[in-house]
Design an enzyme around this catalytic site. Sequence first.
Site, PDB file in Angstrom:
ATOM      1  N   PRO A  54       1.146  -1.388  -0.020  1.00  0.00           N
ATOM      2  CA  PRO A  54      -0.100   0.208  -0.258  1.00  0.00           C
ATOM      3  C   PRO A  54       0.748   1.291  -0.235  1.00  0.00           C
ATOM      4  CG  PRO A  54      -0.615  -1.845   1.456  1.00  0.00           C
ATOM      5  CD  PRO A  54       0.376  -1.757   1.056  1.00  0.00           C
ATOM      6  N   GLY A  88       5.270   1.535  -4.036  1.00  0.00           N
ATOM      7  CA  GLY A  88       5.215   1.053  -5.218  1.00  0.00           C
ATOM      8  C   GLY A  88       5.848   1.744  -6.258  1.00  0.00           C
ATOM      9  N   ARG A 116       9.193  -7.586 -18.075  1.00  0.00           N
ATOM     10  CA  ARG A 116       8.785  -6.129 -19.139  1.00  0.00           C
ATOM     11  C   ARG A 116       9.218  -6.596 -20.147  1.00  0.00           C
ATOM     12  NH1 ARG A 116      12.492  -2.892 -14.240  1.00  0.00           N
ATOM     13  NH2 ARG A 116      10.191  -1.858 -12.814  1.00  0.00           N
ATOM     14  N   GLU A 128       4.480  -2.723 -13.841  1.00  0.00           N
ATOM     15  CA  GLU A 128       5.909  -3.425 -14.187  1.00  0.00           C
ATOM     16  C   GLU A 128       6.879  -2.316 -14.011  1.00  0.00           C
ATOM     17  OE1 GLU A 128       7.139  -6.098 -14.037  1.00  0.00           O
ATOM     18  OE2 GLU A 128       5.678  -7.543 -14.514  1.00  0.00           O
TER      19      GLU A 128
HETATM   20  P1  TGC Z   1      19.240   0.194  -8.218  1.00  0.00           P
HETATM   21  O1  TGC Z   1      20.068   0.630  -7.500  1.00  0.00           O
HETATM   22  O2  TGC Z   1      19.097   0.604  -9.612  1.00  0.00           O
HETATM   23  O3  TGC Z   1      19.438  -1.135  -8.224  1.00  0.00           O
HETATM   24  C1  TGC Z   1      19.324  -2.773  -6.979  1.00  0.00           C
HETATM   25  C2  TGC Z   1      20.288  -3.368  -7.013  1.00  0.00           C
HETATM   26  O4  TGC Z   1      19.002  -4.168  -8.542  1.00  0.00           O
HETATM   27  C3  TGC Z   1      19.881  -4.478  -9.170  1.00  0.00           C
HETATM   28  N1  TGC Z   1      19.240  -4.127 -10.585  1.00  0.00           N
HETATM   29  C4  TGC Z   1      18.732  -4.528 -11.827  1.00  0.00           C
HETATM   30  N2  TGC Z   1      19.099  -6.202 -11.752  1.00  0.00           N
HETATM   31  C5  TGC Z   1      17.999  -7.501 -12.670  1.00  0.00           C
HETATM   32  N3  TGC Z   1      17.142  -6.452 -13.253  1.00  0.00           N
HETATM   33  C6  TGC Z   1      17.284  -4.855 -13.145  1.00  0.00           C
HETATM   34  N4  TGC Z   1      15.911  -5.068 -14.112  1.00  0.00           N
HETATM   35  C7  TGC Z   1      17.289  -4.582 -12.414  1.00  0.00           C
HETATM   36  N5  TGC Z   1      17.496  -3.057 -12.093  1.00  0.00           N
HETATM   37  C8  TGC Z   1      18.447  -2.977 -11.162  1.00  0.00           C
HETATM   38  C9  TGC Z   1      20.892  -3.441  -9.650  1.00  0.00           C
HETATM   39  O5  TGC Z   1      22.136  -3.850 -10.200  1.00  0.00           O
HETATM   40  C10 TGC Z   1      21.084  -3.452  -7.697  1.00  0.00           C
HETATM   41  O6  TGC Z   1      22.055  -4.524  -8.012  1.00  0.00           O
HETATM   42  P2  TGC Z   1      23.151  -4.323  -6.128  1.00  0.00           P
HETATM   43  O7  TGC Z   1      24.002  -5.705  -6.493  1.00  0.00           O
HETATM   44  O8  TGC Z   1      23.951  -3.831  -7.008  1.00  0.00           O
HETATM   45  O9  TGC Z   1      22.571  -4.187  -5.022  1.00  0.00           O
HETATM   46  O10 TGC Z   1      17.790   0.589  -7.869  1.00  0.00           O
HETATM   47  P3  TGC Z   1      17.067   1.563  -7.425  1.00  0.00           P
HETATM   48  O11 TGC Z   1      16.659   1.705  -5.628  1.00  0.00           O
HETATM   49  O12 TGC Z   1      17.909   2.980  -7.515  1.00  0.00           O
HETATM   50  O13 TGC Z   1      16.527   1.796  -8.149  1.00  0.00           O
HETATM   51  C11 TGC Z   1      14.764   2.183  -9.002  1.00  0.00           C
HETATM   52  C12 TGC Z   1      13.377   1.715  -9.628  1.00  0.00           C
HETATM   53  C13 TGC Z   1      12.452   2.746  -9.178  1.00  0.00           C
HETATM   54  C14 TGC Z   1      14.465   1.701 -11.112  1.00  0.00           C
HETATM   55  C15 TGC Z   1      12.928   0.354  -8.756  1.00  0.00           C
HETATM   56  O14 TGC Z   1      13.314   0.163  -7.711  1.00  0.00           O
HETATM   57  C16 TGC Z   1      12.276  -0.192 -10.006  1.00  0.00           C
HETATM   58  O15 TGC Z   1      11.802  -0.719 -10.407  1.00  0.00           O
HETATM   59  N6  TGC Z   1      10.168   0.542  -9.520  1.00  0.00           N
HETATM   60  C17 TGC Z   1       9.591  -0.378 -10.111  1.00  0.00           C
HETATM   61  C18 TGC Z   1       8.253  -0.902  -9.062  1.00  0.00           C
HETATM   62  C19 TGC Z   1       7.978  -2.113 -10.088  1.00  0.00           C
HETATM   63  O16 TGC Z   1       8.334  -2.779 -11.876  1.00  0.00           O
HETATM   64  N7  TGC Z   1       7.352  -2.799  -9.459  1.00  0.00           N
HETATM   65  C20 TGC Z   1       6.758  -4.053 -10.183  1.00  0.00           C
HETATM   66  C21 TGC Z   1       5.833  -4.441  -9.314  1.00  0.00           C
HETATM   67  S1  TGC Z   1       5.119  -6.060  -9.881  1.00  0.00           S
HETATM   68  C22 TGC Z   1       4.074  -5.988 -10.869  1.00  0.00           C
HETATM   69  O17 TGC Z   1       3.831  -4.957 -11.528  1.00  0.00           O
HETATM   70  C23 TGC Z   1       3.842  -6.986 -11.599  1.00  0.00           C
HETATM   71  S2  TGC Z   1       2.958  -6.633 -12.747  1.00  0.00           S
HETATM   72  C24 TGC Z   1       2.204  -8.221 -13.341  1.00  0.00           C
HETATM   73  C25 TGC Z   1       0.868  -8.524 -14.936  1.00  0.00           C
HETATM   74  O18 TGC Z   1       0.104  -8.624 -14.412  1.00  0.00           O
HETATM   75  O19 TGC Z   1       1.644  -8.537 -15.655  1.00  0.00           O
HETATM   76  P1  FAD Z   2       3.296   5.097  -7.129  1.00  0.00           P
HETATM   77  O1  FAD Z   2       4.381   4.481  -6.839  1.00  0.00           O
HETATM   78  O2  FAD Z   2       2.490   5.842  -6.153  1.00  0.00           O
HETATM   79  O3  FAD Z   2       3.139   6.308  -8.335  1.00  0.00           O
HETATM   80  C1  FAD Z   2       1.902   6.998  -8.659  1.00  0.00           C
HETATM   81  C2  FAD Z   2       2.832   8.166  -9.330  1.00  0.00           C
HETATM   82  O4  FAD Z   2       3.521   8.921  -9.148  1.00  0.00           O
HETATM   83  C3  FAD Z   2       3.359   7.956 -10.934  1.00  0.00           C
HETATM   84  O5  FAD Z   2       2.726   8.539 -11.809  1.00  0.00           O
HETATM   85  C4  FAD Z   2       4.440   7.472 -11.133  1.00  0.00           C
HETATM   86  O6  FAD Z   2       5.251   7.928 -11.817  1.00  0.00           O
HETATM   87  C5  FAD Z   2       4.576   8.839 -10.533  1.00  0.00           C
HETATM   88  N1  FAD Z   2       5.980   8.530  -9.562  1.00  0.00           N
HETATM   89  C6  FAD Z   2       6.343   7.939  -8.525  1.00  0.00           C
HETATM   90  N2  FAD Z   2       7.837   7.823  -8.368  1.00  0.00           N
HETATM   91  C7  FAD Z   2       8.514   8.859  -9.089  1.00  0.00           C
HETATM   92  C8  FAD Z   2       9.502   9.889  -9.205  1.00  0.00           C
HETATM   93  N3  FAD Z   2      10.754   8.778  -8.265  1.00  0.00           N
HETATM   94  N4  FAD Z   2       9.558  10.478 -10.240  1.00  0.00           N
HETATM   95  C9  FAD Z   2       8.598  11.083 -11.369  1.00  0.00           C
HETATM   96  N5  FAD Z   2       7.809  10.077 -10.485  1.00  0.00           N
HETATM   97  C10 FAD Z   2       7.260   9.303 -10.037  1.00  0.00           C
HETATM   98  N6  FAD Z   2       2.456  -5.315  -7.958  1.00  0.00           N
HETATM   99  C11 FAD Z   2       2.612  -6.506  -7.988  1.00  0.00           C
HETATM  100  O7  FAD Z   2       4.013  -6.912  -6.933  1.00  0.00           O
HETATM  101  N7  FAD Z   2       2.563  -8.044  -8.080  1.00  0.00           N
HETATM  102  C12 FAD Z   2       1.221  -7.779  -9.363  1.00  0.00           C
HETATM  103  O8  FAD Z   2       1.027  -9.454  -9.957  1.00  0.00           O
HETATM  104  C13 FAD Z   2       0.981  -6.406  -9.792  1.00  0.00           C
HETATM  105  N8  FAD Z   2      -0.014  -6.746 -10.213  1.00  0.00           N
HETATM  106  C14 FAD Z   2      -0.585  -5.596 -10.936  1.00  0.00           C
HETATM  107  C15 FAD Z   2      -1.912  -5.707 -11.456  1.00  0.00           C
HETATM  108  C16 FAD Z   2      -2.768  -4.010 -11.584  1.00  0.00           C
HETATM  109  C17 FAD Z   2      -3.949  -4.287 -12.382  1.00  0.00           C
HETATM  110  C18 FAD Z   2      -1.915  -3.160 -11.183  1.00  0.00           C
HETATM  111  C19 FAD Z   2      -2.618  -1.441 -11.567  1.00  0.00           C
HETATM  112  C20 FAD Z   2      -0.584  -2.905 -10.550  1.00  0.00           C
HETATM  113  C21 FAD Z   2      -0.321  -4.048 -10.144  1.00  0.00           C
HETATM  114  N9  FAD Z   2       1.691  -3.978  -8.705  1.00  0.00           N
HETATM  115  C22 FAD Z   2       1.691  -5.483  -8.477  1.00  0.00           C
HETATM  116  C23 FAD Z   2       1.388  -2.992  -9.031  1.00  0.00           C
HETATM  117  C24 FAD Z   2       2.458  -1.832  -9.590  1.00  0.00           C
HETATM  118  O9  FAD Z   2       3.617  -3.014 -10.230  1.00  0.00           O
HETATM  119  C25 FAD Z   2       2.529  -1.165  -9.661  1.00  0.00           C
HETATM  120  O10 FAD Z   2       0.817  -0.209  -8.871  1.00  0.00           O
HETATM  121  C26 FAD Z   2       3.324   0.476  -9.933  1.00  0.00           C
HETATM  122  O11 FAD Z   2       4.701  -0.125  -9.943  1.00  0.00           O
HETATM  123  C27 FAD Z   2       2.605   1.277  -8.933  1.00  0.00           C
HETATM  124  O12 FAD Z   2       3.163   2.311  -8.020  1.00  0.00           O
HETATM  125  P2  FAD Z   2       1.752   2.924  -7.282  1.00  0.00           P
HETATM  126  O13 FAD Z   2       1.014   2.404  -7.964  1.00  0.00           O
HETATM  127  O14 FAD Z   2       1.841   2.231  -6.032  1.00  0.00           O
HETATM  128  O15 FAD Z   2       2.265   4.085  -7.514  1.00  0.00           O
END
Ligand code: TGC
Ligand code: FAD
Length: 385
Positions: free
Chosen positions: A134, A137, A244, A364
Site C-alpha cells: 500500500p 509502489g 517487462r 511493472e
Molecule cells: P538500483 O540501485 O538501480 O538497483 C538495485 C540493485 O538491483 C540491480 N538491478 C537490477 N537487476 C536486475 N534487473 C534489473 N532490472 C535491475 N535493476 C536494478 C542493481 O544492479 C542493484 O544491484 P546491487 O547488486 O548493486 O544491489 O535500484 P533503485 O533502488 O535505484 O531502483 C529504483 C527503481 C525505481 C528503478 C526500481 O525500484 C523499480 O524498478 N521500481 C519500479 C517497481 C516496479 O516495477 N514494480 C513492479 C511490481 S510487479 C508488477 O507490477 C507485476 S504486474 C504483472 C502483470 O499482471 O503482468
Molecule cells: P506510485 O509509485 O505511488 O506512483 C504514483 C505516480 O507517481 C505515478 O505516476 C509514478 O510514475 C509517479 N512517481 C513515483 N515516483 C516517481 C519519481 N521518482 N519520479 C517521477 N514520478 C514518480 N505489483 C506486484 O507486486 N505484483 C503484481 O502482480 C502486480 N499486479 C498489478 C496489477 C494491476 C492491475 C495493477 C494496476 C498494478 C499491479 N501491481 C502489481 C502494482 C504495480 O506494480 C504498481 O501499481 C506500480 O509499480 C506503481 O506503483 P503505485 O501504484 O504505488 O504508484
Amino acid sequence: MDDFLSLDQQLTSEEIMVRDSVHHYVAQAVIPALPDAYETGIFPTQWIQQVADLGLLGMTLPEQYGGANAGAVAYGLVCQELERGDSGLRSFVSVQSSLCMYPIFRYGNETQKLKYLPKMARGELIGCFGLTEPEAGSDPASMQTTAKPVAGGWLLQGSKLWITNAPIADLAIVWAKTPDGIRGFIVEKEMPGFTRHEIKHKLSLRASSTGELVFQDCFVPDENLLPGSSKGLAAPLSCLTQARYGIAWGAMGAAMACFDIALDYAKQRQQFGKAIASFQLIQRDLADMFTEICKAQCLNLQLGRLKEQDLAAPHLISLGKMNACREALKIARMARNILGANGISLDYHVIRHMNNLESVITYEGTDNVHHLILGKYLTGLSAFE
Ligand code: TGC
Ligand code: FAD
C-alpha cells in the site's frame, strides 16, 4: 495486420508455428468469451488449463522443469498473441512464467524447483508475485513487510497490494525485509497467518484476478526461503526484467488488435456519402498507428535477439516496455476515436484494450520510472537517490 516489413524472414519456422498456434487459440477460444468475462469482472479460469496444454507456462525454462527451452523471441510472440486477445490473459501467463516460475528456477534450490515448477507448468499450481505494498509502489525498497528469523523458519508480517492472480493463487513469491536485507519466500496458501482478498471495482484489467496478500505472524519454514535471492532488490528486479520484456511484446499485440479493428471499421463505415477511411484525417491516424506498430515490432524483435544472447541490459528492456505501452495506449485511444460511439462498446473490443493498457502502462514500472531508468543510464545520475 499483415507482415508489411517481412519480419517473418527474421523468425524461425518454430517461432512462426508457436505464434500462429497461439493466434488461432486466442481467436477461437479467448476473444468470443471476452465481452462477458470483462463485463462480469471474472478471469475465465478455464483458460489456465488451455494455456498449460499449449505449453505456454514457463516455456523458456528447461524441459526437466516442465518448460520447452523456448527462446526469448518465441516467448515474446506468445505474449503478443495472448494480449491481442486481452491483457488479462497475458498478465496471467507473465506472472506465472516470469514472476513466479523464473524466481524459483533462478533463486530456488533443486528441491524447490522439482517440487513446484513441473506442477506450475501443468497449471496445477498457480503463483502470484508480491512486491508492491500500500505504501511502496514505484519505490519497493521502502517496503514494510518483514520476515523475522525464528526457530526453523521465518515470521512474515505485512501486506502486499495490487497483486495479479492473488485470489486464485496456490503460492505467492513474497519479497520481505529480513535483518540482512530483502529476501524472497515461497508462501503457500495453507500457511497459517496468510490471507488473500480480492480487489473489486476495477475498470481496467477486468478479466484478470487482482488482490491483496496479508501476513499476520505467518510462519514460513526455512525450506521455503529462496536461498539464491540476494539481500537487496536485485533479485526481484531481475524477475521484473523478464516480465517487462514480455509486456513490450504484449502491449503491441493489443495495439495490433486495435489497429486491425479500426482499419476494418473505417473501410466499412460510411459518412458524408463515403467510407470514413477515405478522409485524410482518418488516414493520418491510421498511418501514425501503423508506423508506431512497425517501429515497435522491430525494436521488440531486436531486444529478443539480444536477450537470447544475454545482451539485453535492463535499461534496454525499460526502453521496450516504455515505448510499447505508451504507443499502444495512444493507438488504442485513436482506434476508439475512429469507431465513434461504437468505440465505447465492449462488442468492438477497443475500449477494453484501451482500459487494460491504463494498467499495463502503470504496472511493472510506470512510464515515469522507465524514463528515469533510461535517464540514469544516459546521464550516469540517479533520480531516485
Ligand atoms: P538500483 O540501485 O538501480 O538497483 C538495485 C540493485 O538491483 C540491480 N538491478 C537490477 N537487476 C536486475 N534487473 C534489473 N532490472 C535491475 N535493476 C536494478 C542493481 O544492479 C542493484 O544491484 P546491487 O547488486 O548493486 O544491489 O535500484 P533503485 O533502488 O535505484 O531502483 C529504483 C527503481 C525505481 C528503478 C526500481 O525500484 C523499480 O524498478 N521500481 C519500479 C517497481 C516496479 O516495477 N514494480 C513492479 C511490481 S510487479 C508488477 O507490477 C507485476 S504486474 C504483472 C502483470 O499482471 O503482468
Ligand atoms: P506510485 O509509485 O505511488 O506512483 C504514483 C505516480 O507517481 C505515478 O505516476 C509514478 O510514475 C509517479 N512517481 C513515483 N515516483 C516517481 C519519481 N521518482 N519520479 C517521477 N514520478 C514518480 N505489483 C506486484 O507486486 N505484483 C503484481 O502482480 C502486480 N499486479 C498489478 C496489477 C494491476 C492491475 C495493477 C494496476 C498494478 C499491479 N501491481 C502489481 C502494482 C504495480 O506494480 C504498481 O501499481 C506500480 O509499480 C506503481 O506503483 P503505485 O501504484 O504505488 O504508484
